[in-house]
Design a protein around this motif. Sequence first.
Motif, PDB file in Angstrom:
ATOM      1  N   LEU A   2       0.868  -1.055  -0.075  1.00 47.29           N
ATOM      2  CA  LEU A   2      -0.002  -0.026   0.171  1.00 47.29           C
ATOM      3  C   LEU A   2       1.013   1.303  -0.024  1.00 47.29           C
ATOM      4  N   SER A   3       2.087   1.388   0.513  1.00 46.86           N
ATOM      5  CA  SER A   3       2.712   2.288   0.767  1.00 46.86           C
ATOM      6  C   SER A   3       3.441   2.683  -0.698  1.00 46.86           C
ATOM      7  N   HIS A   4       3.267   1.640  -1.474  1.00 44.06           N
ATOM      8  CA  HIS A   4       4.234   1.937  -2.893  1.00 44.06           C
ATOM      9  C   HIS A   4       3.022   2.302  -3.862  1.00 44.06           C
ATOM     10  N   ILE A   5       1.740   1.979  -3.505  1.00 42.19           N
ATOM     11  CA  ILE A   5       0.580   2.069  -4.271  1.00 42.19           C
ATOM     12  C   ILE A   5       0.210   3.706  -4.145  1.00 42.19           C
ATOM     13  N   LEU A   6       0.149   4.015  -2.804  1.00 43.05           N
ATOM     14  CA  LEU A   6      -0.641   5.394  -2.657  1.00 43.05           C
ATOM     15  C   LEU A   6       0.398   6.514  -3.394  1.00 43.05           C
ATOM     16  N   THR A   7      -0.322   7.353  -3.828  1.00 47.98           N
ATOM     17  CA  THR A   7       0.715   8.396  -4.752  1.00 47.98           C
ATOM     18  C   THR A   7       0.987   9.668  -4.217  1.00 47.98           C
ATOM     19  N   THR A   8       0.103  10.129  -3.607  1.00 50.60           N
ATOM     20  CA  THR A   8       0.301  11.835  -3.220  1.00 50.60           C
ATOM     21  C   THR A   8       1.046  11.658  -1.861  1.00 50.60           C
ATOM     22  N   LYS A   9       1.567  12.735  -1.521  1.00 43.42           N
ATOM     23  CA  LYS A   9       2.092  12.860  -0.262  1.00 43.42           C
ATOM     24  C   LYS A   9       1.335  12.946   1.006  1.00 43.42           C
ATOM     25  N   ASN A  10       0.116  13.451   0.895  1.00 44.20           N
ATOM     26  CA  ASN A  10      -0.829  13.481   1.841  1.00 44.20           C
ATOM     27  C   ASN A  10      -1.482  12.083   2.170  1.00 44.20           C
ATOM     28  N   GLN A  11      -1.396  11.203   1.191  1.00 41.38           N
ATOM     29  CA  GLN A  11      -1.885   9.734   1.314  1.00 41.38           C
ATOM     30  C   GLN A  11      -0.802   9.059   2.052  1.00 41.38           C
ATOM     31  N   LYS A  12       0.410   9.336   1.617  1.00 42.16           N
ATOM     32  CA  LYS A  12       1.421   8.660   2.299  1.00 42.16           C
ATOM     33  C   LYS A  12       1.460   9.219   3.998  1.00 42.16           C
ATOM     34  N   LYS A  13       1.308  10.576   4.074  1.00 50.61           N
ATOM     35  CA  LYS A  13       1.306  10.872   5.495  1.00 50.61           C
ATOM     36  C   LYS A  13       0.296  10.112   6.525  1.00 50.61           C
ATOM     37  N   ALA A  14      -1.051  10.280   5.572  1.00 51.86           N
ATOM     38  CA  ALA A  14      -2.130   9.607   6.379  1.00 51.86           C
ATOM     39  C   ALA A  14      -1.815   8.104   6.556  1.00 51.86           C
ATOM     40  N   LEU A  15      -1.077   7.397   5.741  1.00 54.63           N
ATOM     41  CA  LEU A  15      -0.615   5.811   5.923  1.00 54.63           C
ATOM     42  C   LEU A  15       0.227   6.023   7.177  1.00 54.63           C
ATOM     43  N   ALA A  16       1.182   6.866   7.142  1.00 51.38           N
ATOM     44  CA  ALA A  16       2.334   6.806   8.361  1.00 51.38           C
ATOM     45  C   ALA A  16       1.499   7.203   9.474  1.00 51.38           C
ATOM     46  N   SER A  17       0.524   7.916   9.557  1.00 52.38           N
ATOM     47  CA  SER A  17      -0.312   8.130  10.704  1.00 52.38           C
ATOM     48  C   SER A  17      -1.005   7.028  11.281  1.00 52.38           C
ATOM     49  N   ALA A  18      -1.480   6.008  10.459  1.00 50.32           N
ATOM     50  CA  ALA A  18      -2.329   5.029  10.577  1.00 50.32           C
ATOM     51  C   ALA A  18      -1.230   3.883  11.218  1.00 50.32           C
ATOM     52  N   MET A  19      -0.021   3.833  10.543  1.00 50.96           N
ATOM     53  CA  MET A  19       0.841   2.823  11.121  1.00 50.96           C
ATOM     54  C   MET A  19       1.697   3.170  12.425  1.00 50.96           C
ATOM     55  N   GLU A  20       1.419   4.580  12.725  1.00 43.29           N
ATOM     56  CA  GLU A  20       1.776   4.811  14.076  1.00 43.29           C
ATOM     57  C   GLU A  20       0.720   4.312  15.108  1.00 43.29           C
ATOM     58  N   GLN A  21      -0.209   4.357  14.882  1.00 37.40           N
ATOM     59  CA  GLN A  21      -1.437   3.824  15.641  1.00 37.40           C
ATOM     60  C   GLN A  21      -1.421   2.311  15.843  1.00 37.40           C
ATOM     61  N   ILE A  22      -0.802   1.637  14.618  1.00 33.59           N
ATOM     62  CA  ILE A  22      -0.866   0.013  14.613  1.00 33.59           C
ATOM     63  C   ILE A  22       0.417  -0.276  15.468  1.00 33.59           C
ATOM     64  N   CYS A  23       1.427   0.243  15.287  1.00 29.87           N
ATOM     65  CA  CYS A  23       2.550   0.239  15.960  1.00 29.87           C
ATOM     66  C   CYS A  23       2.349   0.360  17.335  1.00 29.87           C
ATOM     67  N   GLU A  24       1.455   1.273  17.915  1.00 25.54           N
ATOM     68  CA  GLU A  24       1.162   1.505  19.367  1.00 25.54           C
ATOM     69  C   GLU A  24       0.299   0.204  19.878  1.00 25.54           C
ATOM     70  N   SER A  25      -0.302  -0.381  19.097  1.00 21.46           N
ATOM     71  CA  SER A  25      -1.242  -1.288  19.628  1.00 21.46           C
ATOM     72  C   SER A  25      -0.673  -2.879  19.465  1.00 21.46           C
ATOM     73  N   THR A  26       0.294  -2.934  18.551  1.00 19.73           N
ATOM     74  CA  THR A  26       0.908  -4.138  18.093  1.00 19.73           C
ATOM     75  C   THR A  26       2.248  -4.097  18.358  1.00 19.73           C
ATOM     76  N   VAL A  27       2.835  -5.381  18.207  1.00 21.93           N
ATOM     77  CA  VAL A  27       4.481  -5.365  18.048  1.00 21.93           C
ATOM     78  C   VAL A  27       4.834  -5.227  16.505  1.00 21.93           C
ATOM     79  N   CYS A  28       5.601  -4.063  16.052  1.00 17.69           N
ATOM     80  CA  CYS A  28       6.195  -3.911  14.661  1.00 17.69           C
ATOM     81  C   CYS A  28       7.143  -4.386  14.384  1.00 17.69           C
TER      82      CYS A  28
END
Length: 129
Positions: A103-129
Motif C-alpha cells: 500500500l505504501s508503494h501504491i499510494l501516490t500523493t504526499k498526503n496519502q502517504k502521510k495519512a498511512l504513516a499516521s495510521a501505521m503509528e497507531q498500529i505500532c502502538e497497539s501491536t508489535v512492529c
Amino acid sequence: MQIPYILGVLLVVYIAQAVLSLLQIQQIYRIIEQQKQTYQGKGYTLAVGNSRSSLRSLSKGVILVLVIDQGQIIQDFHLLEGFSVLSRMKRISKYAGKTIEDLSHILTTKNQKKALASAMEQICESTVC
C-alpha cells in the motif's frame, strides 16, 4: 446598502459549511463504528490516519480507515480525499489482500502517504512492529 446582503450570503455559506462538516464527520464515525463491529474480537487492528491540506500547497486533505490482520494484510480500506466538506469517504476494495508495504508503494500523493504513516503509528502502538 449591499453590506447587509453580503453579510446574509456569508452567513448562509457559513451555516452550510457547518452542516456539511457535521454530515462528513458523522459519515466517518459511522464507517469506523461499522468496522469496529465487523472486526472486533477477531484479531484485527483498526487504524485511522489523516493528513491535513495546506493552503500554500493547495493539496487535498486525506483521512483513511484501514483494518489489518495479524500478518499486516489489509482486510478493509476506506479513503476520504478532497478539498471541501463535499468529499465523501469511499471504500476501496482493490487494496484488500495487499500488505501495508504494498500500500505504501501504491499510494501516490504526499498526503496519502502521510495519512498511512499516521495510521501505521497507531498500529505500532497497539501491536508489535
